[in-house]
Design a protein around this motif. Sequence first.
Motif, PDB file in Angstrom:
ATOM      1  N   VAL A 179       3.769   1.051   6.987  1.00 41.36           N
ATOM      2  CA  VAL A 179       2.416   1.177   6.444  1.00 41.36           C
ATOM      3  C   VAL A 179       2.083   2.659   6.251  1.00 41.36           C
ATOM      4  O   VAL A 179       2.750   3.530   6.788  1.00 41.36           O
ATOM      5  CB  VAL A 179       1.369   0.505   7.376  1.00 41.36           C
ATOM      6  CG1 VAL A 179       1.622  -0.988   7.500  1.00 41.36           C
ATOM      7  CG2 VAL A 179       1.351   1.162   8.746  1.00 41.36           C
ATOM      8  N   VAL A 180       1.016   2.909   5.488  1.00 42.40           N
ATOM      9  CA  VAL A 180       0.528   4.283   5.332  1.00 42.40           C
ATOM     10  C   VAL A 180      -0.174   4.687   6.622  1.00 42.40           C
ATOM     11  O   VAL A 180      -1.066   3.990   7.097  1.00 42.40           O
ATOM     12  CB  VAL A 180      -0.435   4.401   4.129  1.00 42.40           C
ATOM     13  CG1 VAL A 180      -1.074   5.794   4.083  1.00 42.40           C
ATOM     14  CG2 VAL A 180       0.285   4.106   2.827  1.00 42.40           C
ATOM     15  N   GLN A 199       1.867   1.851  -3.650  1.00 42.36           N
ATOM     16  CA  GLN A 199       0.706   2.304  -4.428  1.00 42.36           C
ATOM     17  C   GLN A 199       0.372   3.769  -4.108  1.00 42.36           C
ATOM     18  O   GLN A 199       0.123   4.567  -5.012  1.00 42.36           O
ATOM     19  CB  GLN A 199      -0.512   1.425  -4.154  1.00 42.36           C
ATOM     20  CG  GLN A 199      -1.734   1.811  -4.964  1.00 42.36           C
ATOM     21  CD  GLN A 199      -1.484   1.735  -6.465  1.00 42.36           C
ATOM     22  OE1 GLN A 199      -1.043   0.722  -6.973  1.00 42.36           O
ATOM     23  NE2 GLN A 199      -1.744   2.829  -7.179  1.00 42.36           N
ATOM     24  N   ALA A 200       0.390   4.120  -2.836  1.00 42.02           N
ATOM     25  CA  ALA A 200       0.089   5.504  -2.449  1.00 42.02           C
ATOM     26  C   ALA A 200       1.125   6.459  -3.038  1.00 42.02           C
ATOM     27  O   ALA A 200       0.784   7.535  -3.549  1.00 42.02           O
ATOM     28  CB  ALA A 200       0.036   5.627  -0.930  1.00 42.02           C
ATOM     29  N   GLU A 234       0.824  -1.216   0.000  1.00 42.74           N
ATOM     30  CA  GLU A 234       0.000   0.000   0.000  1.00 42.74           C
ATOM     31  C   GLU A 234       0.856   1.264   0.000  1.00 42.74           C
ATOM     32  O   GLU A 234       0.446   2.301  -0.513  1.00 42.74           O
ATOM     33  CB  GLU A 234      -0.951   0.010   1.195  1.00 42.74           C
ATOM     34  CG  GLU A 234      -0.243   0.182   2.522  1.00 42.74           C
ATOM     35  CD  GLU A 234      -1.146   0.139   3.750  1.00 42.74           C
ATOM     36  OE1 GLU A 234      -0.730   0.693   4.780  1.00 42.74           O
ATOM     37  OE2 GLU A 234      -2.241  -0.428   3.684  1.00 42.74           O
ATOM     38  N   CYS A 235       2.055   1.195   0.567  1.00 39.62           N
ATOM     39  CA  CYS A 235       2.958   2.350   0.575  1.00 39.62           C
ATOM     40  C   CYS A 235       3.397   2.701  -0.840  1.00 39.62           C
ATOM     41  O   CYS A 235       3.408   3.869  -1.227  1.00 39.62           O
ATOM     42  CB  CYS A 235       4.183   2.067   1.433  1.00 39.62           C
ATOM     43  SG  CYS A 235       3.834   1.785   3.176  1.00 39.62           S
TER      44      CYS A 235
END
Length: 147
Positions: free
Chosen positions: A40-41, A14-15, A11-12
């Motif tokens: 993590v975000v 992708q963000a 997710e990091c």
Amino acid sequence: MASSGVTVAPECIQAFNDLKLGKSVKWIIFKISDDWKEIVVDEQSTEDDYSTFREKLLNAKSTWKGKEGLGGRYAVYDVAYDSGEGQRNKIAFISWVPDDSPQHPRMMYSSSKESIKRSLNGFHADIQANDADDIEYDNIIQRVSRR
């Protein structure tokens, strides 16, 4: 994987790619998860409000052995500035590890930094910040405009 054993959650990446590709994300704050195993975000925003972003970093907390204290964070900010030749945007990577954080969070954030840096391709400035002055807006502008 960093020498700390902390991994980077997908997710990091992708963000960060959403921010880099101009999909309206302006800044992202990452943290090491509460079990100290994964980056993590923590939070992201579409708002271009540096003061809010800075306050979030300054007030970040980590918990170690049941005690909460100041904690580190990693962050990226899409910095817009006037270069004298027009408007420019550059992405700043900030490693925020306050000097007055407890020893364990300081050590974990410092030893895991390379892992997240290798995962996020395309930032223009790498800023190590250890006190509030390091993340003043003017200091960030000065760092990203050097290149």
